[in-house]
Every structure is written in C-alpha cells, then in structure tokens.
Design an enzyme around this catalytic site. Structure first.
Site, PDB file in Angstrom:
ATOM      1  CB  CYS A 113      -0.797   0.010   1.063  1.00 35.67           C
ATOM      2  SG  CYS A 113      -2.119  -1.293   1.160  1.00 35.67           S
ATOM      3  CG  HIS A 255      -2.820   3.620   1.868  1.00 32.50           C
ATOM      4  ND1 HIS A 255      -3.629   3.345   0.833  1.00 32.50           N
ATOM      5  CD2 HIS A 255      -3.057   2.840   2.723  1.00 32.50           C
ATOM      6  CE1 HIS A 255      -4.042   2.251   1.075  1.00 32.50           C
ATOM      7  NE2 HIS A 255      -3.419   1.787   2.104  1.00 32.50           N
ATOM      8  CG  ASN A 285      -6.896  -0.054   1.667  1.00 34.60           C
ATOM      9  OD1 ASN A 285      -6.183   0.034   0.470  1.00 34.60           O
ATOM     10  ND2 ASN A 285      -6.285  -0.428   2.663  1.00 34.60           N
TER      11      ASN A 285
HETATM   12  O1  UT7 Z   1      -3.706  -0.633   3.386  1.00 31.16           O
HETATM   13  C1  UT7 Z   1      -2.617  -1.280   4.056  1.00 31.16           C
HETATM   14  C2  UT7 Z   1      -2.882  -1.125   5.590  1.00 31.16           C
HETATM   15  N1  UT7 Z   1      -4.232  -1.533   6.031  1.00 31.16           N
HETATM   16  C3  UT7 Z   1      -4.893  -1.047   7.016  1.00 31.16           C
HETATM   17  O2  UT7 Z   1      -4.237   0.290   7.321  1.00 31.16           O
HETATM   18  C4  UT7 Z   1      -6.050  -1.570   7.409  1.00 31.16           C
HETATM   19  C5  UT7 Z   1      -6.263  -1.200   8.802  1.00 31.16           C
HETATM   20  N2  UT7 Z   1      -6.932  -2.081   9.614  1.00 31.16           N
HETATM   21  C6  UT7 Z   1      -8.563  -1.530   9.695  1.00 31.16           C
HETATM   22  O3  UT7 Z   1      -8.708  -0.814   9.042  1.00 31.16           O
HETATM   23  C7  UT7 Z   1      -9.185  -2.444  10.599  1.00 31.16           C
HETATM   24  O4  UT7 Z   1      -8.345  -3.255  11.682  1.00 31.16           O
HETATM   25  C8  UT7 Z   1     -10.356  -3.271   9.905  1.00 31.16           C
HETATM   26  C9  UT7 Z   1     -11.465  -2.396   9.273  1.00 31.16           C
HETATM   27  C10 UT7 Z   1      -9.747  -4.393   9.078  1.00 31.16           C
HETATM   28  C11 UT7 Z   1     -11.119  -4.099  10.998  1.00 31.16           C
HETATM   29  O5  UT7 Z   1     -11.567  -3.104  12.069  1.00 31.16           O
HETATM   30  P1  UT7 Z   1     -11.613  -3.452  13.626  1.00 31.16           P
HETATM   31  O6  UT7 Z   1     -12.001  -2.446  14.248  1.00 31.16           O
HETATM   32  O7  UT7 Z   1      -9.880  -3.217  13.875  1.00 31.16           O
HETATM   33  O8  UT7 Z   1     -12.068  -4.763  13.740  1.00 31.16           O
HETATM   34  P2  UT7 Z   1     -11.174  -6.225  14.521  1.00 31.16           P
HETATM   35  O9  UT7 Z   1     -10.460  -6.810  13.536  1.00 31.16           O
HETATM   36  O10 UT7 Z   1     -10.443  -5.765  15.913  1.00 31.16           O
HETATM   37  O11 UT7 Z   1     -12.446  -7.242  14.792  1.00 31.16           O
HETATM   38  C12 UT7 Z   1     -13.473  -6.451  15.869  1.00 31.16           C
HETATM   39  C13 UT7 Z   1     -14.623  -7.432  15.690  1.00 31.16           C
HETATM   40  C14 UT7 Z   1     -14.299  -8.972  15.653  1.00 31.16           C
HETATM   41  O12 UT7 Z   1     -15.328  -9.469  16.315  1.00 31.16           O
HETATM   42  P3  UT7 Z   1     -14.924 -10.203  17.858  1.00 31.16           P
HETATM   43  O13 UT7 Z   1     -13.761 -11.071  17.640  1.00 31.16           O
HETATM   44  O14 UT7 Z   1     -14.819  -8.951  18.567  1.00 31.16           O
HETATM   45  O15 UT7 Z   1     -16.415 -10.898  18.160  1.00 31.16           O
HETATM   46  C15 UT7 Z   1     -14.272  -9.197  14.063  1.00 31.16           C
HETATM   47  O16 UT7 Z   1     -14.803 -10.521  14.045  1.00 31.16           O
HETATM   48  O17 UT7 Z   1     -15.304  -7.327  14.458  1.00 31.16           O
HETATM   49  C16 UT7 Z   1     -15.381  -8.495  13.767  1.00 31.16           C
HETATM   50  N3  UT7 Z   1     -15.528  -8.181  12.454  1.00 31.16           N
HETATM   51  C17 UT7 Z   1     -16.441  -7.758  11.518  1.00 31.16           C
HETATM   52  N4  UT7 Z   1     -17.760  -7.727  11.727  1.00 31.16           N
HETATM   53  C18 UT7 Z   1     -18.675  -7.396  10.996  1.00 31.16           C
HETATM   54  C19 UT7 Z   1     -14.364  -7.928  11.334  1.00 31.16           C
HETATM   55  N5  UT7 Z   1     -14.688  -7.691  10.308  1.00 31.16           N
HETATM   56  C20 UT7 Z   1     -16.143  -7.626  10.187  1.00 31.16           C
HETATM   57  C21 UT7 Z   1     -17.228  -7.170   9.184  1.00 31.16           C
HETATM   58  N6  UT7 Z   1     -18.425  -7.173   9.782  1.00 31.16           N
HETATM   59  N7  UT7 Z   1     -16.778  -6.985   7.823  1.00 31.16           N
END
Ligand code: UT7
Length: 331
Positions: A113, A255, A285
């Site tokens: 990225c 980005h 993204n």
């Molecule tokens: O481009 C290169 C660099 N990339 C980035 O900068 C991406 C950086 N990361 C992010 O943008 C975020 O971490 C995400 C958008 C990918 C995820 O958001 P988050 O708030 O960090 O969620 P998480 O991975 O900590 O997950 C929290 C909860 C989990 O459930 P539990 O374990 O708390 O029950 C996930 O399973 O959200 C759940 N979850 C979802 N729920 C509904 C993860 N994806 C989804 C989804 N819909 N699409």
C-alpha cells in the site's frame, strides 16, 4: 535551466466498472452496512471482472494521465503493484507496450500500500539524476483477486483500482515540483500483511491443494496502530524536510486505508479535518492505487489548485511507509 526536480504534469485514474456495495457484502457475509461504514467509512468498492487483470486497469489510468499531461512518450514506466498479472515477468513492460511507450524503461515495484509513494520517489530519482526526462508512475492493484473468500474483514476493506501521474524534469520552484520524499520500513512487521504461499519460501507443489496461505491475510488491529504511528511520523519528517508547518498543508492526500486512520493521522500531525481529502467511501482501500486515485478525485473536486501544497503519506505491507511533499501544477 538546471534540472533539480521532478515536476508532476499529469494525473489520471480508473476503477473497474463492477461495484460491490456494503449491502452486497451483507448478503455474502455476517456483516452489515452499519458495521463497515462505522469502522472504515466505506460504502462501496469496485472490483475487476473475471479475466480482467491489474495491467488492464493500469493501462486505462496511464492513458488518462498521459492525456492529462498532453504527451505520448515517456522514458520510464514505474508500476507500483503487489497484484501483478503474473508472478513473473513484471507487468510494467506490458503496460508500456499497450500504451505505445515503446522501449521505455519499465519495471514493477512492490511496496504494497506504500507502493505509489515509493514509485514516485524512484521516478523522482531517475529524473533528478538525469537518467530519465519523463516518467509515468502508476499505482494499480486488484486485491479482489487475492482476498480470502472466507474473510469478511478484508472483503469489507479492499477494492480494485489504478491511478497514475506523469513526471517531467523541471525546476524546484515550478508548481508541480516534488520537493521531498521520506521512505522507511520495518521487516519485523512482515507477518502483519501477507500472502504466505506461492513464493520461493512456500513454493507451489504439483498436486497440492490451494491453501489459505495462498490468500491475502491481514492482522487489522495491529496494522491500524502501526499505520497511524508511522504515517504520522513520516508526514512530520517530510514536512520538516521542506520546511512546512502542518497548517501550511493545503491538502493531505493519505493512503485511503480506513477513514478513521486518515482522521487520526490528520489530528496527530495537526492538519485541519477539512484539508484531509478522502474518497474511500466510494472506492475502498485500493492499495497502491489509493493515493493517485485520490489525487485524481481531489483534482476533479477542485481541492487541488495550482500552487497548493500537497502532502502524501502511506503505510502498507512489509511493513513499508513513505511520504512526499509537492506543490500542485496547472493541469
Ligand atoms: O492498506 C494497508 C494498510 N491496511 C490498513 O491500514 C487496515 C487497518 N485496519 C483496519 O482498517 C481495521 O482493523 C479493520 C477495518 C480491518 C477491522 O476493524 P477493527 O475495528 O480493527 O476490527 P477487528 O479486526 O478488531 O475486529 C473486531 C470485531 C471482531 O469480532 P469479535 O472477535 O470482537 O467478536 C471481528 O470478527 O469485528 C469483527 N469483524 C466484523 N464484523 C462485521 C471483522 N470484520 C467484520 C465485518 N463485519 N466485515
């Protein structure tokens, strides 16, 4: 006039025709429009159709940038991508040929990225050292082709697209001059974003089934934290190099990883929210395409006028990060 800078003189972008909305994803995964919008700011993303590859959208973006620059030939084509058409050879020579850029130097660059900022820095170096007088710098990725079909988190975040700029030799005082770049990496974070199999570490084995390791995997939360920290530090470093204070930045084009990351970096660096440009809502993204696509949209929206001071910052797999400071040209 002595050549001392690479000057941006064209910009263009392209997204594939097919759109996937949050509602479409909610039919495929246990997710919702509300979750995706509140966690990422994304409403929809574009994806390539079967048979459409990264070079196809890279060509469309490159053609748009060349049209914007009003030129038909360049000395070098640098294609930032981590989803090339094939593991080997590089896709850049194919892109150059399809654009009629015969015999131009052409190579791929993979900084995931952060790829566009790295490619911009590489092309700036080619121009500053006199090895090229003009360069087409493209960021293009089709992450939809490498995502794990079982992973709702990455499905929500990534989209496909391509964006490009044209650089020419010029002077540092001209509008469009790339004034400074900052690049960095931390290989200790390599596991945070990866396609583990299919390379020389875990090569393909005849008859072995495709495993999860062949798909893209991301530790989202850890990436988020590192992205905010490294993008903020790199942005400050490049501002220091050009002698700008944060309020001097007219437009911050980061980005488009996540709306919350962009807002956090803007707040951390001290850039007013109305100067933080985002188009993530519409495209998601798009990895290496993210910044040049956002530049294309920002220019179309009137957020980039001649002479305006522009800050670019990215973070991605590797981990690799980078920033660039430039003024905006008359296009
Ligand atoms: O481009 C290169 C660099 N990339 C980035 O900068 C991406 C950086 N990361 C992010 O943008 C975020 O971490 C995400 C958008 C990918 C995820 O958001 P988050 O708030 O960090 O969620 P998480 O991975 O900590 O997950 C929290 C909860 C989990 O459930 P539990 O374990 O708390 O029950 C996930 O399973 O959200 C759940 N979850 C979802 N729920 C509904 C993860 N994806 C989804 C989804 N819909 N699409």
């Amino acid at each position: 006039m002595a050549v001392s800078a690479a000057v941006l003189c064209g910009v263009g972008g392209c997204v594939p025709d097919s759109v996937v909305t949050n509602a479409d994803l909610a039919r495929r995964y246990d997710t919702s429009d509300e979750w995706i919008r509140s966690r990422t700011g994304i409403r929809q993303r574009h994806v390539v159709r079967a048979g459409e590859a990264t070079s196809d959208i890279a060509v469309r973006a490159g053609a748009a940038a060349l049209r914007s620059a009003g030129i038909h030939a360049v000395d070098a084509v640098v294609l930032a991508t981590s989803t090339p058409d094939h593991p080997c050879p590089a896709s850049a020579p194919t892109v150059a040929r399809k654009l009629g850029l015969h015999e131009a130097a052409a190579f791929d660059l993979n900084a995931v990225c952060a790829g566009f900022v790295y490619a911009l820095a590489a092309a700036t170096g080619l121009i500053a050292t006199g090895m090229a007088r003009t360069a087409l710098v493209i960021g293009a990725d089709a992450f939809s082709t490498i995502l794990d079909p079982a992973d709702r988190a990455t499905a929500a975040v990534f989209g496909d697209g391509a964006g490009a700029v044209v650089l020419r030799a010029g002077g540092a005082g001209e509008p469009g001059a790339v004034l400074a770049c900052d690049l960095g990496s931390d290989g200790d974070l390599a596991e945070l974003i990866a396609v583990r199999a299919g390379g020389s570490r875990h090569p393909l084995v005849m008859g072995a089934p495709v495993s999860g390791g062949h798909f893209f995997a991301m530790h989202g939360k850890a990436v988020y934290r590192h992205a905010v920290r490294r993008m903020s530090a790199s942005a400050r470093a490049v501002l220091g190099r050009v002698g700008w204070r944060p309020p001097d930045v007219d437009c911050f084009v980061g980005h488009q990883a996540n709306q919350r990351i962009l807002a956090a970096v803007g707040a951390e660096v001290g850039i007013a929210p109305e100067r933080v440009f985002t188009n993530i809502e519409r495209v998601g993204n798009t990895a290496a395409a993210s910044i040049p696509l956002a530049l294309t949209d920002a220019a179309a929206a009137g957020a980039l006028r001649p002479g305006r001071r522009v800050l670019l910052t990215a973070f991605g797999g590797g981990a690799a990060w980078g920033s660039a400071a430039l003024t905006w040209p008359e296009l």
